[in-house]
Design a protein around this motif. Structure first.
Motif, short mmCIF file in Angstrom:
data_model
loop_
_atom_site.label_atom_id
_atom_site.label_comp_id
_atom_site.label_asym_id
_atom_site.label_seq_id
_atom_site.Cartn_x
_atom_site.Cartn_y
_atom_site.Cartn_z
N LEU A 1 9.26 19.29 83.14
CA LEU A 1 8.55 20.73 83.55
C LEU A 1 7.48 20.97 82.64
CD1 LEU A 1 8.76 22.95 85.40
CD2 LEU A 1 10.13 24.28 83.71
N LYS A 2 7.59 20.66 81.36
CA LYS A 2 6.68 20.99 80.34
C LYS A 2 5.52 19.97 80.77
CE LYS A 2 6.94 23.25 76.89
NZ LYS A 2 6.35 24.47 76.77
N LEU A 3 5.61 18.97 80.82
CA LEU A 3 4.52 17.92 81.17
C LEU A 3 3.91 18.28 82.44
CD1 LEU A 3 6.51 14.66 80.19
CD2 LEU A 3 4.37 15.50 79.12
N SER A 4 4.63 18.47 83.57
CA SER A 4 4.02 18.92 84.78
C SER A 4 3.02 20.35 84.70
CB SER A 4 4.98 19.08 85.69
OG SER A 4 5.81 20.17 85.70
N ILE B 1 8.09 17.79 90.43
CA ILE B 1 7.73 17.24 89.32
C ILE B 1 8.44 15.95 89.14
CG2 ILE B 1 7.45 19.69 88.27
CD1 ILE B 1 10.26 19.00 86.60
N THR B 2 7.86 15.47 88.12
CA THR B 2 8.42 13.87 87.60
C THR B 2 9.83 13.76 87.59
OG1 THR B 2 6.04 13.46 86.94
CG2 THR B 2 7.84 11.82 86.31
N PHE B 3 10.49 12.79 87.84
CA PHE B 3 12.01 12.54 87.46
C PHE B 3 11.93 12.30 85.85
CE2 PHE B 3 12.67 10.43 91.83
CZ PHE B 3 13.49 11.78 92.36
N PRO B 4 12.92 12.78 85.33
CA PRO B 4 13.30 12.30 83.80
C PRO B 4 13.37 10.89 83.86
CG PRO B 4 14.87 14.06 84.40
CD PRO B 4 14.37 13.78 85.70
#
Length: 547
Positions: A149-152, A531-534
């Motif tokens: 979430l931070k990255l997205s 958002i991107t998967f872990p």
């Protein structure tokens, strides 16, 4: 005619562009705030057993208006707190994320290590002891849903973790969190310099208020009338070890003032009131840090640990455990009411699950005709070492920890003896114990047959650089623990079966009885908010949440 065709084409193009833009916007729509709640050692059946005593505003509201997975399970061992939190938020198991337990003996380092230990950081927030604050997520090898979430959001979205236990705050908040807060033995919420050198002034002010003193002064008495505790054993029974002072029995009421005078605020960590403290602090944090106030989704990870501590000391059938869950129901109701007012009823997405479940007390089962028992791991260690000396002439057992047997490979090599022969004889000896189901060797674990459910679960929680060369699978209902209270950690359903509730933003009502696994939560949330998967997840999702 040509002019009409050109105009028609332009009109079609504009409509397509508008629809495409609208579709693109809808694809990135997200809630203002995500709340992740982990209840430590919560059994799924508590939602049924204690249902008559819950209000309509807490757990019942989540079930009535949200989606319940009633057959959610952990898919690895050991089923402990730290790997549980890590697995929920990474969407993978210890074999990938590297958190093998709360504490464990590391084969490569040849020493015991704690899940969130970090000697490179310093404490913030005035802890009782410096060691309480020397913590970070550096031992976590995978990214979390909170990290993604931070990255997205290009680090605009805010992420916080709050718990009584450091591991319950740090691991869910991930590597990029704005801050994780946990409770010191002196009653202060603390953190570490991993998150920055400055400690928020509002937290210092909050700590100085010592709001927890009202719980100390009031003491711990039954939350409801005693007649309502029909789901529990009698208050005075032989399966509990709850005690705040040497002369105090495990019966209500508990005089916390007397205990506080001797132990300080640490006494609170054995009461349900830490859940009140977590909610109160979380509400303050939401306001002070402006969570859910802008276009970028924020995430608040909360973990309630009182449920675990109290069940450990009193077992799942105690009045203390029932009382703790009845109080937690009020805490959940309070939090939901606050979120409705501050964030907006349809603006937040909440999920609630547990980091593991919990077993029945073996003595209680034995007294009722089921011949099982608690096992002293120290006695097991002594048996192993004595056997090694008697059989091989030397102690080849490095240590025995969390059902792992660690062999001293250097000693075996220098002895000139055949390692396979030593392992074979050890396996045969340990499998002769009446409480042992089977012993798995490292080779068997690493080449686990997928049809062997226990072997597969051991593999998913195994790291050959950290775990032992042998894993001891106990028979059902046996546990390595004291005679009173209970624990967890097994691959059987009594330790793997937990609730999973989703509520709020774009969640419809429903219930699924199909077996699901805990590692599906993080990738499901990733898909839900796009958002991107872990980075280590297997990306299996809960389809009902995405419909």
């Amino acid at each position: 005619m040509k002019y009409i065709k050109i105009k028609a084409f332009k009109l079609f193009f504009l409509i397509a562009l508008t629809v495409g833009y609208s579709f693109s916007y809808a694809q990135t729509e997200r809630p203002k705030l995500i709340i992740g709640i982990v209840v430590d050692q919560m059994r799924m059946e508590y939602l049924y057993r204690y249902d008559p005593y819950f209000s309509n505003k807490g757990f019942k509201r989540l079930i009535k208006d949200g989606f319940l997975y009633s057959n959610m399970h952990y898919n690895y061992v050991p089923t402990h707190t730290a790997p549980g939190h890590a697995s929920i938020y990474t969407g993978t198991t210890p074999v990938n994320h590297g958190i093998m337990g709360n504490s464990w003996y590391n084969r490569e380092r040849k020493k015991k290590m704690y899940c969130t230990e970090d000697d490179t950081v310093s404490p913030l927030g005035t802890p009782a002891q410096e060691s309480e604050g020397k913590m970070s997520p550096k031992n976590l090898q995978s990214t979390t849903i909170t990290d993604e979430l931070k990255l997205s959001t290009n680090f605009r979205g805010k992420v916080f973790g709050v718990s009584m236990k450091d591991r319950g705050a740090i691991l869910p908040a991930g590597h990029f969190a704005d801050r994780a807060y946990w409770l010191s033995d002196n009653g202060n919420f603390i953190s570490s310099t991993f998150y920055g050198k400055d400690f928020p002034a509002w937290v210092n002010t909050y700590n100085l208020e010592k709001k927890y003193m009202k719980y100390i002064n009031e003491g711990w008495n039954l939350f409801r009338d005693k007649s309502l505790y029909k789901e529990s054993l009698s208050d005075n029974n032989s399966y509990e070890m709850m005690s705040f002072t040497a002369d105090q029995k495990a019966v209500f009421p508990y005089n916390l003032k007397e205990a506080y005078d001797k132990q300080g605020a640490k006494v609170l960590k054995s009461t349900p009131f830490t859940s009140d403290m977590i909610v109160d602090f979380a509400k303050e944090l939401i306001v002070r840090e402006d969570l859910g106030k802008d276009a970028d989704t924020d995430f608040l990870a909360l973990s309630f640990s009182a449920t675990d501590v109290i069940s450990h000391m009193t077992s799942p059938r105690s009045m203390e455990t029932q009382d703790t869950y009845m109080r937690l129901d009020e805490n959940i109701a309070d939090l939901l009411s606050f979120l409705d007012a501050k964030i907006g009823k349809n603006n937040y997405l909440l999920f609630l699950t547990a980091d593991h479940s919990g077993a029945e007390n073996p003595l209680y089962l034995n007294d009722n005709g089921y011949e099982v028992a608690s096992i002293d791991y120290k006695e097991v260690t002594k048996k192993l070492k004595d056997f090694s000396v008697q059989t091989f002439g030397k102690d080849f057992i490095e240590t025995y920890s969390t059902q792992n047997i660690y062999l001293n490979e250097d000693a075996i090599t220098s002895s000139g003896k055949n390692p396979n022969e030593i392992i074979e004889k050890l396996v045969s000896y340990v499998e002769s114990f009446p409480w042992v189901k089977r012993v798995y060797t490292e080779a068997q674990i690493l080449s686990a047959n997928p049809t062997d459910e226990h072997a597969s679960m051991i593999f998913r929680g195994y790291d050959k650089t950290q775990n032992g060369q042998l894993y001891v699978l106990l028979k059902p209902a046996y546990m390595e623990y004291m005679k009173e209270g209970t624990t967890h950690g097994a691959s059987y359903t009594y330790d793997t079966h937990v609730p999973a509730l989703f509520y709020g933003w774009k969640i419809h009502h429903g219930i699924s009885h199909k077996k699901q696994v805990i590692t599906e939560i993080a990738p499901t949330l990733s898909q839900k908010v796009q958002i991107t998967f872990p980075n280590s997840t297997s990306a299996q999702v809960l389809n009902e949440i995405l419909e």
